[in-house]
Design a protein around this motif. Structure first.
Motif, PDB file in Angstrom:
ATOM      1  N   VAL A  85       0.790  -1.065  -0.111  1.00  0.00           N
ATOM      2  CA  VAL A  85      -0.065   0.028  -0.074  1.00  0.00           C
ATOM      3  C   VAL A  85       0.777   1.242   0.201  1.00  0.00           C
ATOM      4  CG1 VAL A  85      -1.810   1.362   1.254  1.00  0.00           C
ATOM      5  CG2 VAL A  85      -1.915  -1.163   1.129  1.00  0.00           C
ATOM      6  N   ALA A  86       1.972   1.184   0.782  1.00  0.00           N
ATOM      7  CA  ALA A  86       2.773   2.357   0.804  1.00  0.00           C
ATOM      8  C   ALA A  86       3.456   2.484  -0.662  1.00  0.00           C
ATOM      9  CB  ALA A  86       4.062   2.165   1.854  1.00  0.00           C
ATOM     10  N   VAL A  87       3.844   1.425  -1.227  1.00  0.00           N
ATOM     11  CA  VAL A  87       4.396   1.657  -2.604  1.00  0.00           C
ATOM     12  C   VAL A  87       3.422   2.168  -3.486  1.00  0.00           C
ATOM     13  CG1 VAL A  87       5.453   0.211  -4.616  1.00  0.00           C
ATOM     14  CG2 VAL A  87       6.142  -0.207  -2.290  1.00  0.00           C
ATOM     15  N   LEU A  88       2.170   1.703  -3.470  1.00  0.00           N
ATOM     16  CA  LEU A  88       1.109   2.218  -4.227  1.00  0.00           C
ATOM     17  C   LEU A  88       0.867   3.753  -3.848  1.00  0.00           C
ATOM     18  CD1 LEU A  88      -1.330   1.875  -6.147  1.00  0.00           C
ATOM     19  CD2 LEU A  88      -2.622   1.345  -4.452  1.00  0.00           C
ATOM     20  N   LEU A  94       3.945  10.460  -7.027  1.00  0.00           N
ATOM     21  CA  LEU A  94       4.937  10.761  -8.217  1.00  0.00           C
ATOM     22  C   LEU A  94       4.023  10.946  -9.489  1.00  0.00           C
ATOM     23  CD1 LEU A  94       7.767   8.270  -8.128  1.00  0.00           C
ATOM     24  CD2 LEU A  94       7.657  10.609  -7.505  1.00  0.00           C
ATOM     25  N   LEU A  95       3.009  10.140  -9.507  1.00  0.00           N
ATOM     26  CA  LEU A  95       1.963  10.201 -10.891  1.00  0.00           C
ATOM     27  C   LEU A  95       1.502  11.638 -10.622  1.00  0.00           C
ATOM     28  CD1 LEU A  95       0.741   9.266 -13.286  1.00  0.00           C
ATOM     29  CD2 LEU A  95      -0.806   8.168 -11.828  1.00  0.00           C
ATOM     30  N   VAL A  96       0.787  12.151  -9.732  1.00  0.00           N
ATOM     31  CA  VAL A  96       0.080  13.205  -9.644  1.00  0.00           C
ATOM     32  C   VAL A  96       0.786  14.554  -9.219  1.00  0.00           C
ATOM     33  CG1 VAL A  96      -1.815  14.608  -8.241  1.00  0.00           C
ATOM     34  CG2 VAL A  96      -1.859  11.944  -8.629  1.00  0.00           C
ATOM     35  N   LEU A  97       1.905  14.416  -8.536  1.00  0.00           N
ATOM     36  CA  LEU A  97       2.676  15.771  -8.305  1.00  0.00           C
ATOM     37  C   LEU A  97       3.952  15.823  -8.846  1.00  0.00           C
ATOM     38  CD1 LEU A  97       2.246  15.777  -4.238  1.00  0.00           C
ATOM     39  CD2 LEU A  97       0.734  16.795  -6.118  1.00  0.00           C
ATOM     40  N   ALA A  98       4.750  14.643  -9.651  1.00  0.00           N
ATOM     41  CA  ALA A  98       5.743  14.665 -10.225  1.00  0.00           C
ATOM     42  C   ALA A  98       6.797  14.947  -9.325  1.00  0.00           C
ATOM     43  CB  ALA A  98       5.863  15.720 -11.456  1.00  0.00           C
ATOM     44  N   ARG A  99       6.953  14.641  -8.108  1.00  0.00           N
ATOM     45  CA  ARG A  99       7.916  14.632  -7.117  1.00  0.00           C
ATOM     46  C   ARG A  99       7.582  13.598  -6.064  1.00  0.00           C
ATOM     47  NH1 ARG A  99       6.102  17.254  -2.656  1.00  0.00           N
ATOM     48  NH2 ARG A  99       4.207  18.568  -2.951  1.00  0.00           N
ATOM     49  N   GLN A 100       8.847  13.402  -5.244  1.00  0.00           N
ATOM     50  CA  GLN A 100       8.552  12.506  -4.098  1.00  0.00           C
ATOM     51  C   GLN A 100       8.362  13.203  -2.964  1.00  0.00           C
ATOM     52  OE1 GLN A 100      12.563  11.318  -3.836  1.00  0.00           O
ATOM     53  NE2 GLN A 100      13.402  13.117  -3.090  1.00  0.00           N
ATOM     54  N   SER A 142      12.131   5.140  -6.618  1.00  0.00           N
ATOM     55  CA  SER A 142      11.083   4.389  -7.271  1.00  0.00           C
ATOM     56  C   SER A 142      11.536   2.949  -7.994  1.00  0.00           C
ATOM     57  CB  SER A 142      10.170   5.245  -8.480  1.00  0.00           C
ATOM     58  OG  SER A 142       9.834   6.559  -7.647  1.00  0.00           O
ATOM     59  N   ALA A 143      12.798   3.181  -8.585  1.00  0.00           N
ATOM     60  CA  ALA A 143      13.244   2.093  -9.257  1.00  0.00           C
ATOM     61  C   ALA A 143      13.800   1.027  -8.243  1.00  0.00           C
ATOM     62  CB  ALA A 143      14.564   2.739 -10.092  1.00  0.00           C
ATOM     63  N   MET A 194       9.104  11.340 -14.096  1.00  0.00           N
ATOM     64  CA  MET A 194       8.634  10.902 -12.926  1.00  0.00           C
ATOM     65  C   MET A 194       7.274  10.557 -12.838  1.00  0.00           C
ATOM     66  SD  MET A 194      10.870  11.877 -10.427  1.00  0.00           S
ATOM     67  CE  MET A 194      10.292  12.661  -9.060  1.00  0.00           C
ATOM     68  N   ARG A 195       6.481  11.132 -13.634  1.00  0.00           N
ATOM     69  CA  ARG A 195       4.890  10.732 -13.576  1.00  0.00           C
ATOM     70  C   ARG A 195       4.954   9.322 -14.311  1.00  0.00           C
ATOM     71  NH1 ARG A 195       1.595  14.814 -12.414  1.00  0.00           N
ATOM     72  NH2 ARG A 195       2.480  17.152 -13.159  1.00  0.00           N
ATOM     73  N   MET A 196       5.726   8.954 -15.185  1.00  0.00           N
ATOM     74  CA  MET A 196       5.777   7.453 -15.920  1.00  0.00           C
ATOM     75  C   MET A 196       6.099   6.595 -15.022  1.00  0.00           C
ATOM     76  SD  MET A 196       7.128   8.210 -19.946  1.00  0.00           S
ATOM     77  CE  MET A 196       7.058   6.488 -20.170  1.00  0.00           C
ATOM     78  N   ALA A 197       7.292   6.892 -14.163  1.00  0.00           N
ATOM     79  CA  ALA A 197       7.787   6.087 -12.948  1.00  0.00           C
ATOM     80  C   ALA A 197       6.622   5.633 -11.952  1.00  0.00           C
ATOM     81  CB  ALA A 197       9.136   6.611 -12.416  1.00  0.00           C
ATOM     82  N   GLY A 198       5.961   6.776 -11.660  1.00  0.00           N
ATOM     83  CA  GLY A 198       4.795   6.791 -10.602  1.00  0.00           C
ATOM     84  C   GLY A 198       3.860   5.827 -11.179  1.00  0.00           C
ATOM     85  N   ALA A 199       3.540   5.958 -12.328  1.00  0.00           N
ATOM     86  CA  ALA A 199       2.415   5.055 -12.958  1.00  0.00           C
ATOM     87  C   ALA A 199       2.850   3.604 -12.942  1.00  0.00           C
ATOM     88  CB  ALA A 199       2.160   5.434 -14.540  1.00  0.00           C
ATOM     89  N   ALA A 200       4.193   3.403 -13.327  1.00  0.00           N
ATOM     90  CA  ALA A 200       4.708   2.087 -13.217  1.00  0.00           C
ATOM     91  C   ALA A 200       4.697   1.518 -12.026  1.00  0.00           C
ATOM     92  CB  ALA A 200       6.092   2.109 -13.878  1.00  0.00           C
ATOM     93  N   LEU A 201       5.103   2.282 -11.007  1.00  0.00           N
ATOM     94  CA  LEU A 201       5.231   1.756  -9.735  1.00  0.00           C
ATOM     95  C   LEU A 201       3.773   1.590  -9.070  1.00  0.00           C
ATOM     96  CD1 LEU A 201       7.404   1.430  -7.443  1.00  0.00           C
ATOM     97  CD2 LEU A 201       6.880   3.831  -6.551  1.00  0.00           C
ATOM     98  N   ALA A 202       2.930   2.290  -9.385  1.00  0.00           N
ATOM     99  CA  ALA A 202       1.661   2.187  -8.980  1.00  0.00           C
ATOM    100  C   ALA A 202       0.959   0.760  -9.432  1.00  0.00           C
ATOM    101  CB  ALA A 202       0.641   3.303  -9.202  1.00  0.00           C
ATOM    102  N   GLY A 203       1.249   0.778 -10.819  1.00  0.00           N
ATOM    103  CA  GLY A 203       0.864  -0.742 -11.255  1.00  0.00           C
ATOM    104  C   GLY A 203       1.559  -1.929 -10.781  1.00  0.00           C
TER     105      GLY A 203
END
Length: 225
Positions: A85-88, A94-100, A142-143, A194-203
């Motif tokens: 859940v924390a990873v999600l 990252l997906l919404v804000l494009a920052r950590q 994220s990686a 950043m946003r693409m990384a967030g999307a991949a991480l959420a997936g």
């Protein structure tokens, strides 16, 4: 899934190229200038590859141990679920804000400031590259999270090695681009990775949550679809 995560890490490195050039281009140029090119760049990138690979192996080993403990003890299973859940949540930020998250950024900068002061100098370029794994970067973290879910130390090391190789393509050209192509520094380009990384991480997190879900709950969810 391990192969998919490895490819995900590689794509995160490639897609995050503009972000890497904007955030680390100047730092790479400074290190290479101290050591001299092209030797300095080769040492820096070799150090990055080593540091990222080791970090990926350690992250995957830690999460693998957590998964094993969760399987052995029902008490720890909620901890395993909360980790996903924390990873999600991280991926969503990252997906919404494009920052950590800001607190992570602050902690990472403090660590990097201490490490950087100890690895400055011509003879420490390889070590400085390895210490790049401590850089306060949401894309990097994220990686590492993707690598941690890859299944084991070897898989985690492979994932981070591919991420390092993917991101190094831009970083090798970064010092040159930093001086000549200011468009690479635009916030819009930097945010793409950043946003693409967030999307991949959420997936990845959603897949892991579904994979670990109780079969009865999963069947009930499917019935609603």
């Amino acid at each position: 899934m391990q192969t998919s995560l490895a490819w995900t890490a590689l794509l995160m490195g490639l897609a995050g190229g503009p972000h890497c050039a904007a955030m680390c281009g100047a730092a790479c140029a400074g290190v290479v200038r101290v050591a001299g090119a092209p030797r300095g760049m080769l040492q820096l990138q070799a150090g990055r590859l080593l540091g990222y690979t080791l970090a990926g192996a350690l992250a995957a080993a830690a999460v693998q141990n957590l998964a094993w403990l969760a399987e052995q003890s029902a008490v720890l299973r909620p901890v395993w679920t909360l980790f996903h859940v924390a990873v999600l949540v991280w991926g969503g930020v990252l997906l919404v804000l494009a920052r950590q998250p800001l607190w992570v950024d602050g902690a990472g900068r403090q660590i990097w400031a201490r490490v950087r002061s100890r690895v400055a100098g011509r003879r420490w370029v390889l070590v400085a590259g390895a210490a790049w794994a401590l850089m306060p970067c949401g894309l990097l973290y994220s990686a590492l999270l993707v690598a941690s879910l890859s299944g084991g130390p070897l898989d985690g090391a492979l994932s981070m090695a591919l991420f390092a190789l993917g991101s190094s393509i831009t970083l090798v050209a970064g010092p040159w681009l930093w001086l000549r192509l200011q468009a690479w520094r635009s916030p819009q380009r930097k945010d793409w990775g950043m946003r693409m990384a967030g999307a991949a991480l959420a997936g990845v997190a959603v897949w892991a949550l579904l994979h670990d879900m109780d079969p009865r709950v999963l069947e009930w969810c499917r019935s609603l679809w």
